[in-house]
Design an enzyme around this catalytic site. Structure first.
Site, mmCIF file in Angstrom:
data_model
loop_
_atom_site.group_PDB
_atom_site.id
_atom_site.type_symbol
_atom_site.label_atom_id
_atom_site.label_comp_id
_atom_site.label_asym_id
_atom_site.label_seq_id
_atom_site.Cartn_x
_atom_site.Cartn_y
_atom_site.Cartn_z
ATOM 1 N N LYS A 76 0.838 -1.195 0.000
ATOM 2 C CA LYS A 76 0.000 0.000 0.000
ATOM 3 C C LYS A 76 0.876 1.250 0.000
ATOM 4 O O LYS A 76 1.950 1.279 0.608
ATOM 5 C CB LYS A 76 -0.904 -0.026 1.229
ATOM 6 C CG LYS A 76 -1.925 1.100 1.312
ATOM 7 C CD LYS A 76 -2.797 0.919 2.542
ATOM 8 C CE LYS A 76 -3.811 2.031 2.698
ATOM 9 N NZ LYS A 76 -4.680 1.835 3.894
ATOM 10 N N SER A 151 -9.455 1.987 3.132
ATOM 11 C CA SER A 151 -8.604 2.734 2.210
ATOM 12 C C SER A 151 -7.646 1.852 1.413
ATOM 13 O O SER A 151 -7.024 2.305 0.462
ATOM 14 C CB SER A 151 -7.785 3.770 2.998
ATOM 15 O OG SER A 151 -6.953 3.111 3.956
ATOM 16 N N SER A 175 -9.739 -0.508 7.329
ATOM 17 C CA SER A 175 -9.220 -0.294 5.979
ATOM 18 C C SER A 175 -8.534 -1.484 5.344
ATOM 19 O O SER A 175 -8.172 -1.435 4.169
ATOM 20 C CB SER A 175 -8.260 0.910 5.969
ATOM 21 O OG SER A 175 -8.977 2.103 6.158
#
Length: 490
Positions: A76, A151, A175
Site C-alpha cells: 500500500k 482505504s 481499511s
C-alpha cells in the site's frame, strides 16, 4: 498461465520445477498490464521485481531461500520502501522518495518476498471507498462500476484480480477488512502493537495497524507471523512473543461465539448480508458451538468516538506536510517563502496545504483541529477518550464469556462509484462513514479481527463476515477462519 490462489501451491510448483520465480513475476506483470483499467498500481517495479526473482531462484537452487521465496506481493502507498516513491495517495508528497524501509516490509524482504509495486489507496488512508486518491479511484474487479472499499482498495483488488499473491495494507478503522469484504478476499487486522508501525505514514497513531490481505487465512497468518514482533524503532510495539500462527489450532471443546444482534436484525443492514450472516451462524451452531446474540450498548457511539479521535490525531500528524520540508509546494511559492506572491510563511502553508491535500483530508484536518481547540477540547476530545475507555471495558466484559465476536464486516456489499459522495449523497460524508460501523470497534479497543469471504449477493457481489478475538489471540482467530473457509486452491 496459472492463476495461483495460495502460497502452498506456488511452493509446490517451484519445488517440482514447473515454474520459477522469474516466470511468476512475468505472469503477474502481464496481468497487471491487462488490468490497468482497475487502477490498482500507482507504480510497478517491473525490472526490479525480475531482478529479485532471479536472485530468489538462485537461492532456491542452492537451498538458501527464505520462507517467502516465491511470494509476490504489493504494498500500500503508505509504507516506506527505501529508494522508492511513497505518496500516500496524495499530491502533497509529490516526487518524494522514501529514505528508509518500514520494519514490516524489511522483515518480509529478509525472507525473500518479491515486491512487484506500490498500490493505490485513499489519500493518507482516509476513506472507505478508495475514491479519495490523487491517482483516481480503484475499481472493484467483480463489478467495475463499484468501489473496492477503502482505504486499502488497491491492495484488495490486486489480490482479487490475481495481480499479486498477497498485499500489505493498513487498517485504522477497517481499511484492511472492509475492502477485503467488498472484494471477496481475506483481510487480517492484528492486535494494536503486534506489528511495528515504523515506516507507516501515520493517519491516527493510536489506531493504525499494518495488516495482510490474501486469498486465504493461511497466507495471511504466515505474513503476520513474519512481520510481527518487537522493534527498537517503535515504542508502542508489543514485546510479547510471536506465536506460530500458521500452526495454530482451536481448543478441543465447543466454542462460545457471540454475534452482534444488529448484524442480523437491523434494517440498516442489507438483506443479503443479514441472510449470509445468519447462514454462518446456523453453520456454527450445527457444528456444536454455542452461538448467542449480544447487544453492545455503546454501538451508536462507536463512529462518533472513532472519528473525533482519529481526526484529532490526523490534524497533529499531518501538520508536518507544510510545503517547506518536502513534498508539494504551491506553484506560486517555488522560489522561496518570501516570493512576492507569498509575502509570509503562513500564506505559503495555506496555499501548499490547500492545493496539496484533497477534500476529504482537508475535512478531517479541520474536524480534528476543531476538536482539539481550547474551547472544545473537553467537550469533544476528552469526552471521546472517556467513551473509548467505556467501549473497551464493555468489550472486555463480553470476552470474559465468549471466545469470539461475529458480525458482518460491512452493512452492504460494494456500492457504486459516486453513490456515497458528492451529488449522489447530498454531499453528506456521514453516508460514507457508516460503511465502517462494524469494523471500527476493533480499532477503538485495539483487538484483532479478520474478514473472510461469506458468499455473494444476488448480483454476485462478495459479502464478508468478521471475527474478533481478545488481544494477541490471532492464532485462534486464524484457526477459526480456516475452519470456516473453503479455499480455492489451484
Amino acid at each position: 498461465m496459472t492463476l495461483y490462489r495460495s502460497f502452498s501451491s506456488v511452493q509446490a510448483d517451484l519445488k517440482r520445477g514447473s515454474t520459477t520465480c522469474r516466470q511468476l513475476v512475468d505472469q503477474y506483470l502481464v496481468r497487471i498490464d491487462q488490468h490497468q483499467y482497475l487502477n490498482v498500481f500507482t507504480e510497478v517495479y517491473a525490472d526490479e521485481a525480475r531482478q529479485q526473482a532471479d536472485i530468489v531462484d538462485q537461492k532456491l537452487a542452492s537451498g538458501k531461500a527464505g520462507r517467502l521465496a516465491g511470494m509476490v506481493i504489493g504494498i500500500k502507498d503508505v509504507l516506506n520502501y527505501t529508494g522508492h516513491g511513497v505518496r500516500a495517495g496524495s499530491r502533497i508528497l509529490e516526487n518524494f522518495t522514501a529514505q528508509f524501509t518500514a520494519t514490516a516490509i524489511q522483515r518480509l524482504l529478509d525472507e525473500d518476498v518479491i515486491i512487484i509495486g506500490r498500490q493505490n489507496c485513499d489519500e493518507f488512508a482516509m476513506g472507505s471507498s478508495n475514491e479519495n486518491s490523487a491517482f483516481g479511484p480503484v475499481r472493484n474487479a467483480a463489478d467495475t462500476s463499484r468501489v473496492p472499499g477503502g482505504s486499502s482498495g488497491g491492495s484488495a483488488v490486486a489480490v482479487q484480480a490475481g495481480l499479486c499473491l498477497a498485499s500489505i495494507g493498513s487498517d485504522t478503522g477497517g481499511s484492511v477488512r472492509q475492502p477485503a469484504a467488498f472484494c471477496g478476499v481475506v483481510g487480517l487486522k492484528p492486535t494494536y502493537g503486534r506489528i511495528s508501525r515504523w515506516g507507516l505514514i501515520a493517519y491516527a497513531s493510536s489506531f493504525d495497524c499494518i495488516g495482510p490481505i490474501a486469498n486465504n487465512a493461511e497466507d495471511a497468518a504466515l505474513l503476520l507471523e513474519i512481520m510481527a514482533g518487537p522493534d527498537e524503532f517503535d515504542s508502542t510495539v508489543s514485546s510479547q512473543p510471536v506465536s506460530a500462527y500458521t500452526q495454530a489450532t482451536l481448543p478441543d471443546r465447543p466454542l462460545r461465539i457471540a454475534y452482534l444482534r444488529d448484524g442480523v436484525e437491523s434494517a440498516g443492514v442489507d438483506e443479503s448480508v443479514r441472510e449470509a450472516t445468519q447462514r454462518k451462524i446456523n453453520e456454527l451452531k450445527a457444528a456444536g458451538h454455542t452461538v448467542e446474540p449480544v447487544d453492545i450498548s455503546l454501538l451508536t457511539y462507536l463512529l462518533p468516538t472513532y472519528y473525533i479521535l482519529t481526526t484529532a490525531e490526523a490534524s497533529s500528524n499531518l501538520s508536518r506536510f507544510d510545503g517547506v520540508r518536502y513534498g508539494y509546494r504551491s506553484a506560486t511559492t517555488n522560489k522561496s517563502a518570501m516570493d512576492v506572491s507569498t509575502p509570509d510563511l503562513l500564506t505559503l502553508y495555506k496555499k501548499s496545504r490547500t492545493e496539496g491535500f484533497g477534500a476529504e483530508v482537508r475535512r478531517r484536518i479541520l474536524l480534528g483541529t476543531f476538536a482539539l481547540s481550547a474551547s472544545y477540547y473537553d467537550a469533544y476530545y476528552t469526552k471521546a477518550q472517556q467513551v473509548r475507555r467505556l467501549i473497551r471495558q464493555e468489550t472486555e466484559r463480553l470476552f470474559e464469556n465468549y471466545d469470539f465476536l461475529l458480525s458482518p464486516t460491512t452493512p452492504t456489499p460494494a456500492f457504486k462509484l459516486g453513490e456515497k459522495t458528492g451529488r449522489h449523497s447530498g454531499d453528506d460524508p456521514l453516508q460514507m462513514y457508516l460503511a465502517d460501523i462494524f469494523t471500527v470497534q476493533a480499532n477503538v479497543v485495539g483487538y484483532p479481527a479478520i474478514s473472510i469471504p461469506n458468499g455473494t449477493d444476488p448480483d454476485g457481489l462478495p459479502i464478508g463476515i468478521q471475527l474478533m478475538a481478545p488481544p494477541y489471540a490471532e492464532g485462534s482467530l486464524v484457526a477459526l477462519a480456516k475452519s470456516l473457509l473453503m479455499n480455492n486452491v489451484e
